[in-house]
Design a protein around this motif. Sequence first.
Motif, PDB file in Angstrom:
ATOM      1  N   PHE A  29       0.786  -1.223   0.000  1.00  0.00           N
ATOM      2  CA  PHE A  29       0.000   0.000   0.000  1.00  0.00           C
ATOM      3  C   PHE A  29       0.822   1.279   0.000  1.00  0.00           C
ATOM      4  O   PHE A  29       0.272   2.365  -0.005  1.00  0.00           O
ATOM      5  N   ASP A  30       2.146   1.184   0.033  1.00  0.00           N
ATOM      6  CA  ASP A  30       3.025   2.342  -0.081  1.00  0.00           C
ATOM      7  C   ASP A  30       2.645   3.442   0.925  1.00  0.00           C
ATOM      8  O   ASP A  30       2.556   4.613   0.583  1.00  0.00           O
ATOM      9  N   GLY A  31       2.394   3.050   2.160  1.00  0.00           N
ATOM     10  CA  GLY A  31       2.068   4.009   3.206  1.00  0.00           C
ATOM     11  C   GLY A  31       0.614   4.430   3.259  1.00  0.00           C
ATOM     12  O   GLY A  31       0.219   5.165   4.156  1.00  0.00           O
ATOM     13  N   ALA A  32      -0.181   3.999   2.318  1.00  0.00           N
ATOM     14  CA  ALA A  32      -1.603   4.365   2.301  1.00  0.00           C
ATOM     15  C   ALA A  32      -2.372   3.483   3.282  1.00  0.00           C
ATOM     16  O   ALA A  32      -1.950   2.378   3.621  1.00  0.00           O
ATOM     17  N   PHE A  33      -3.493   3.987   3.723  1.00  0.00           N
ATOM     18  CA  PHE A  33      -4.376   3.235   4.608  1.00  0.00           C
ATOM     19  C   PHE A  33      -5.565   2.769   3.763  1.00  0.00           C
ATOM     20  O   PHE A  33      -6.299   3.586   3.229  1.00  0.00           O
ATOM     21  N   VAL A  34      -5.718   1.462   3.635  1.00  0.00           N
ATOM     22  CA  VAL A  34      -6.771   0.898   2.796  1.00  0.00           C
ATOM     23  C   VAL A  34      -7.876   0.350   3.700  1.00  0.00           C
ATOM     24  O   VAL A  34      -7.618  -0.421   4.622  1.00  0.00           O
ATOM     25  N   THR A  35      -9.096   0.753   3.409  1.00  0.00           N
ATOM     26  CA  THR A  35     -10.259   0.312   4.173  1.00  0.00           C
ATOM     27  C   THR A  35     -11.215  -0.410   3.241  1.00  0.00           C
ATOM     28  O   THR A  35     -11.458   0.044   2.124  1.00  0.00           O
ATOM     29  N   ILE A  36     -11.761  -1.503   3.710  1.00  0.00           N
ATOM     30  CA  ILE A  36     -12.785  -2.217   2.947  1.00  0.00           C
ATOM     31  C   ILE A  36     -14.122  -1.631   3.369  1.00  0.00           C
ATOM     32  O   ILE A  36     -14.567  -1.818   4.500  1.00  0.00           O
ATOM     33  N   THR A  37     -14.754  -0.902   2.456  1.00  0.00           N
ATOM     34  CA  THR A  37     -15.991  -0.212   2.797  1.00  0.00           C
ATOM     35  C   THR A  37     -17.224  -1.087   2.633  1.00  0.00           C
ATOM     36  O   THR A  37     -18.207  -0.908   3.342  1.00  0.00           O
ATOM     37  N   ASP A  38     -17.160  -2.038   1.695  1.00  0.00           N
ATOM     38  CA  ASP A  38     -18.324  -2.880   1.458  1.00  0.00           C
ATOM     39  C   ASP A  38     -17.910  -4.129   0.700  1.00  0.00           C
ATOM     40  O   ASP A  38     -16.915  -4.129  -0.022  1.00  0.00           O
ATOM     41  N   VAL A  39     -18.673  -5.195   0.889  1.00  0.00           N
ATOM     42  CA  VAL A  39     -18.501  -6.433   0.130  1.00  0.00           C
ATOM     43  C   VAL A  39     -19.888  -6.866  -0.324  1.00  0.00           C
ATOM     44  O   VAL A  39     -20.808  -6.966   0.486  1.00  0.00           O
ATOM     45  N   LYS A  40     -20.028  -7.101  -1.614  1.00  0.00           N
ATOM     46  CA  LYS A  40     -21.292  -7.586  -2.179  1.00  0.00           C
ATOM     47  C   LYS A  40     -21.053  -8.990  -2.708  1.00  0.00           C
ATOM     48  O   LYS A  40     -20.155  -9.214  -3.513  1.00  0.00           O
ATOM     49  N   MET A  41     -21.863  -9.925  -2.262  1.00  0.00           N
ATOM     50  CA  MET A  41     -21.730 -11.324  -2.661  1.00  0.00           C
ATOM     51  C   MET A  41     -22.770 -11.677  -3.715  1.00  0.00           C
ATOM     52  O   MET A  41     -23.902 -11.199  -3.668  1.00  0.00           O
ATOM     53  N   THR A  42     -22.370 -12.543  -4.656  1.00  0.00           N
ATOM     54  CA  THR A  42     -23.329 -13.088  -5.604  1.00  0.00           C
ATOM     55  C   THR A  42     -24.226 -14.064  -4.840  1.00  0.00           C
ATOM     56  O   THR A  42     -23.841 -14.570  -3.775  1.00  0.00           O
ATOM     57  N   PRO A  43     -25.417 -14.353  -5.357  1.00  0.00           N
ATOM     58  CA  PRO A  43     -26.327 -15.257  -4.645  1.00  0.00           C
ATOM     59  C   PRO A  43     -25.735 -16.638  -4.350  1.00  0.00           C
ATOM     60  O   PRO A  43     -26.060 -17.250  -3.333  1.00  0.00           O
ATOM     61  N   ASP A  44     -24.849 -17.144  -5.224  1.00  0.00           N
ATOM     62  CA  ASP A  44     -24.254 -18.462  -4.962  1.00  0.00           C
ATOM     63  C   ASP A  44     -22.993 -18.378  -4.101  1.00  0.00           C
ATOM     64  O   ASP A  44     -22.330 -19.388  -3.856  1.00  0.00           O
ATOM     65  N   LEU A  45     -22.655 -17.183  -3.632  1.00  0.00           N
ATOM     66  CA  LEU A  45     -21.510 -16.922  -2.750  1.00  0.00           C
ATOM     67  C   LEU A  45     -20.160 -17.276  -3.382  1.00  0.00           C
ATOM     68  O   LEU A  45     -19.178 -17.485  -2.678  1.00  0.00           O
ATOM     69  N   SER A  46     -20.086 -17.289  -4.708  1.00  0.00           N
ATOM     70  CA  SER A  46     -18.835 -17.658  -5.358  1.00  0.00           C
ATOM     71  C   SER A  46     -17.972 -16.451  -5.720  1.00  0.00           C
ATOM     72  O   SER A  46     -16.774 -16.605  -5.951  1.00  0.00           O
ATOM     73  N   ILE A  47     -18.570 -15.266  -5.767  1.00  0.00           N
ATOM     74  CA  ILE A  47     -17.824 -14.058  -6.103  1.00  0.00           C
ATOM     75  C   ILE A  47     -18.160 -12.970  -5.091  1.00  0.00           C
ATOM     76  O   ILE A  47     -19.325 -12.714  -4.805  1.00  0.00           O
ATOM     77  N   GLY A  48     -17.112 -12.344  -4.581  1.00  0.00           N
ATOM     78  CA  GLY A  48     -17.276 -11.213  -3.682  1.00  0.00           C
ATOM     79  C   GLY A  48     -16.718  -9.957  -4.323  1.00  0.00           C
ATOM     80  O   GLY A  48     -15.542  -9.928  -4.696  1.00  0.00           O
ATOM     81  N   LYS A  49     -17.550  -8.955  -4.500  1.00  0.00           N
ATOM     82  CA  LYS A  49     -17.089  -7.669  -5.014  1.00  0.00           C
ATOM     83  C   LYS A  49     -16.694  -6.826  -3.806  1.00  0.00           C
ATOM     84  O   LYS A  49     -17.528  -6.471  -2.985  1.00  0.00           O
ATOM     85  N   VAL A  50     -15.401  -6.526  -3.726  1.00  0.00           N
ATOM     86  CA  VAL A  50     -14.837  -5.847  -2.566  1.00  0.00           C
ATOM     87  C   VAL A  50     -14.557  -4.395  -2.944  1.00  0.00           C
ATOM     88  O   VAL A  50     -13.821  -4.128  -3.886  1.00  0.00           O
ATOM     89  N   TYR A  51     -15.164  -3.468  -2.192  1.00  0.00           N
ATOM     90  CA  TYR A  51     -15.000  -2.041  -2.458  1.00  0.00           C
ATOM     91  C   TYR A  51     -14.022  -1.457  -1.451  1.00  0.00           C
ATOM     92  O   TYR A  51     -14.178  -1.636  -0.243  1.00  0.00           O
ATOM     93  N   LEU A  52     -13.001  -0.761  -1.971  1.00  0.00           N
ATOM     94  CA  LEU A  52     -11.905  -0.256  -1.159  1.00  0.00           C
ATOM     95  C   LEU A  52     -11.892   1.267  -1.139  1.00  0.00           C
ATOM     96  O   LEU A  52     -12.148   1.912  -2.149  1.00  0.00           O
ATOM     97  N   SER A  53     -11.550   1.808   0.022  1.00  0.00           N
ATOM     98  CA  SER A  53     -11.363   3.246   0.183  1.00  0.00           C
ATOM     99  C   SER A  53      -9.907   3.467   0.568  1.00  0.00           C
ATOM    100  O   SER A  53      -9.335   2.695   1.333  1.00  0.00           O
ATOM    101  N   PHE A  54      -9.305   4.539   0.055  1.00  0.00           N
ATOM    102  CA  PHE A  54      -7.894   4.801   0.283  1.00  0.00           C
ATOM    103  C   PHE A  54      -7.707   6.152   0.966  1.00  0.00           C
ATOM    104  O   PHE A  54      -8.255   7.148   0.525  1.00  0.00           O
ATOM    105  N   LEU A  55      -6.908   6.162   2.029  1.00  0.00           N
ATOM    106  CA  LEU A  55      -6.510   7.398   2.690  1.00  0.00           C
ATOM    107  C   LEU A  55      -5.002   7.534   2.561  1.00  0.00           C
ATOM    108  O   LEU A  55      -4.276   6.540   2.638  1.00  0.00           O
TER     109      LEU A  55
END
Length: 127
Positions: A29-55
């Motif tokens: 992260f090169d000194g950045a602070f990464v936060t996971i703001t949200d995770v959206k799962m597909t109905p079969d739970l096989s894919i997670g869309k991970v949304y990241l915020s950077f400070l």
Amino acid sequence: MESKRQKQVSKQIQKDLGEIFQRDFKSLFDGAFVTITDVKMTPDLSIGKVYLSFLKAKDREAILQSIRENTKKIRGIFGNKAKSQLRIIPNFQFYIDDTAEYAQKIEDLFANLVIPPAPEEDEEDSN
């Protein structure tokens, strides 16, 4: 509409990936602070869309690219952590969450908006 199980898995992934990022991938992260703001799962739970915020990030796109290049490692560490809780370890897709920036732009627009005062009722009656 997300099912109760999708929400449970999303929250667990968000918590676990946050810990993994802070413990194992801080150097990416090169000194950045990464936060996971949200995770959206597909109905079969096989894919997670991970949304990241950077400070404190100099180049968010470069950090995101680095995370995407290490997705297999991240998934492997997550799989070892969550193997007793999940039957299928989901694949992760990482995205930049720009909702905070969007909200700030909207706030700035409203703050700079000039609204003339409403005319007095007495002025309207005299016309």
